[in-house]
Design a protein around this motif. Structure first.
Motif, mmCIF file in Angstrom:
data_model
loop_
_atom_site.group_PDB
_atom_site.id
_atom_site.type_symbol
_atom_site.label_atom_id
_atom_site.label_comp_id
_atom_site.label_asym_id
_atom_site.label_seq_id
_atom_site.Cartn_x
_atom_site.Cartn_y
_atom_site.Cartn_z
ATOM 1 N N ALA A 1 0.291 -5.774 2.238
ATOM 2 C CA ALA A 1 1.604 -6.370 2.132
ATOM 3 C C ALA A 1 2.713 -5.372 2.168
ATOM 4 O O ALA A 1 2.796 -4.685 1.165
ATOM 5 C CB ALA A 1 1.421 -7.267 0.844
ATOM 6 N N GLU A 2 3.433 -5.203 3.056
ATOM 7 C CA GLU A 2 4.397 -4.266 3.105
ATOM 8 C C GLU A 2 5.820 -4.784 3.034
ATOM 9 O O GLU A 2 6.129 -5.836 3.695
ATOM 10 C CB GLU A 2 4.163 -3.283 4.448
ATOM 11 N N GLY A 3 6.869 -4.148 2.844
ATOM 12 C CA GLY A 3 8.198 -4.472 2.911
ATOM 13 C C GLY A 3 8.633 -5.331 1.767
ATOM 14 O O GLY A 3 9.367 -6.195 1.681
ATOM 15 N N LEU A 4 7.632 -5.094 0.892
ATOM 16 C CA LEU A 4 8.000 -6.096 -0.551
ATOM 17 C C LEU A 4 9.291 -5.848 -1.233
ATOM 18 O O LEU A 4 9.693 -6.618 -1.911
ATOM 19 C CB LEU A 4 6.643 -5.933 -1.433
ATOM 20 N N ASN A 5 9.844 -4.677 -0.993
ATOM 21 C CA ASN A 5 11.284 -4.317 -1.513
ATOM 22 C C ASN A 5 12.379 -4.586 -0.407
ATOM 23 O O ASN A 5 13.569 -3.876 -0.728
ATOM 24 C CB ASN A 5 11.321 -2.985 -2.094
ATOM 25 N N LYS A 6 12.037 -5.270 0.536
ATOM 26 C CA LYS A 6 13.131 -5.285 1.599
ATOM 27 C C LYS A 6 13.826 -6.696 1.742
ATOM 28 O O LYS A 6 14.156 -6.997 2.836
ATOM 29 C CB LYS A 6 12.524 -5.127 2.837
ATOM 30 N N GLY A 7 13.874 -7.257 0.448
ATOM 31 C CA GLY A 7 14.516 -8.554 0.285
ATOM 32 C C GLY A 7 13.549 -9.671 0.421
ATOM 33 O O GLY A 7 12.280 -9.476 0.443
ATOM 34 N N GLU A 8 13.833 -10.886 -0.291
ATOM 35 C CA GLU A 8 13.180 -12.070 -0.458
ATOM 36 C C GLU A 8 12.294 -12.639 0.662
ATOM 37 O O GLU A 8 11.444 -12.484 0.911
ATOM 38 C CB GLU A 8 13.871 -12.866 -1.064
#
Length: 167
Positions: free
Chosen positions: A139-146
């Motif tokens: 699960a990647e990109g969890l801090n790249k926006g909702e």
């Protein structure tokens, strides 16, 4: 029924220090009572791992690495003569025939880049102790926006559902 090992590394396990390394390398008949206690904690973790048929770990990425608590768990289960041995042909892992599932979460997108230091490390560690049947869910990109977070979690959820049907 299969036994599963889930999150054993989340227990409070002390980081390796000189006392622990010496305890692990001292023959049982020469250990002090303190060394016996240290070794017993490691032996318990190893026995739990030996009894498990399926190993499931969750691994958040912290500063491009694994959490120190997971590294500490690895340090306590990597024991020469118990979970691996040295041979004339190199290292031989002694914990074979187990399935490992790894759920990796990351704030950024690192899979397949030089910043993905976790995947090879985890795969190599488990192979070192004999486990080569390893599957990852990312699960990647969890801090790249909702939106990015929701897409990543939805993809991971589909994969987890597939795993649950197999296990």
């Amino acid at each position: 029924m299969r036994k599963s090992l889930l999150g054993m590394w989340q227990r409070i396990i002390p980081h390796l220090d000189e006392e622990r390394v010496l305890a692990f390398s001292t023959p049982a008949e020469l250990q002090t009572p303190a060394q016996q206690q240290i070794t017993a904690q490691s032996d318990t973790l190893i026995e739990e791992l030996k009894q498990a048929q399926i190993i499931v770990i969750g691994v958040p990425m912290y500063n491009f690495g694994i959490p120190s608590t997971l590294k500490t768990y690895f340090d306590h289960i990597a024991r020469a003569g118990i979970t691996f041995k040295y041979t004339d042909n190199g290292v031989q892992g002694l914990l074979k025939g187990k399935k490992v599932y790894v759920f990796a979460t990351r704030g950024g997108i690192h899979l397949g880049t030089p910043f993905d230091t976790q995947t090879d490390y985890i795969r190599n560690f488990f192979a070192f102790i004999g486990m080569t049947d390893i599957e990852f869910i990312y699960a990647e990109g969890l801090n790249k926006g909702e939106d990015a977070k929701n897409v990543a979690l939805a993809k991971a959820s589909v994969k987890l559902t597939q795993w649950a049907k197999i296990a």
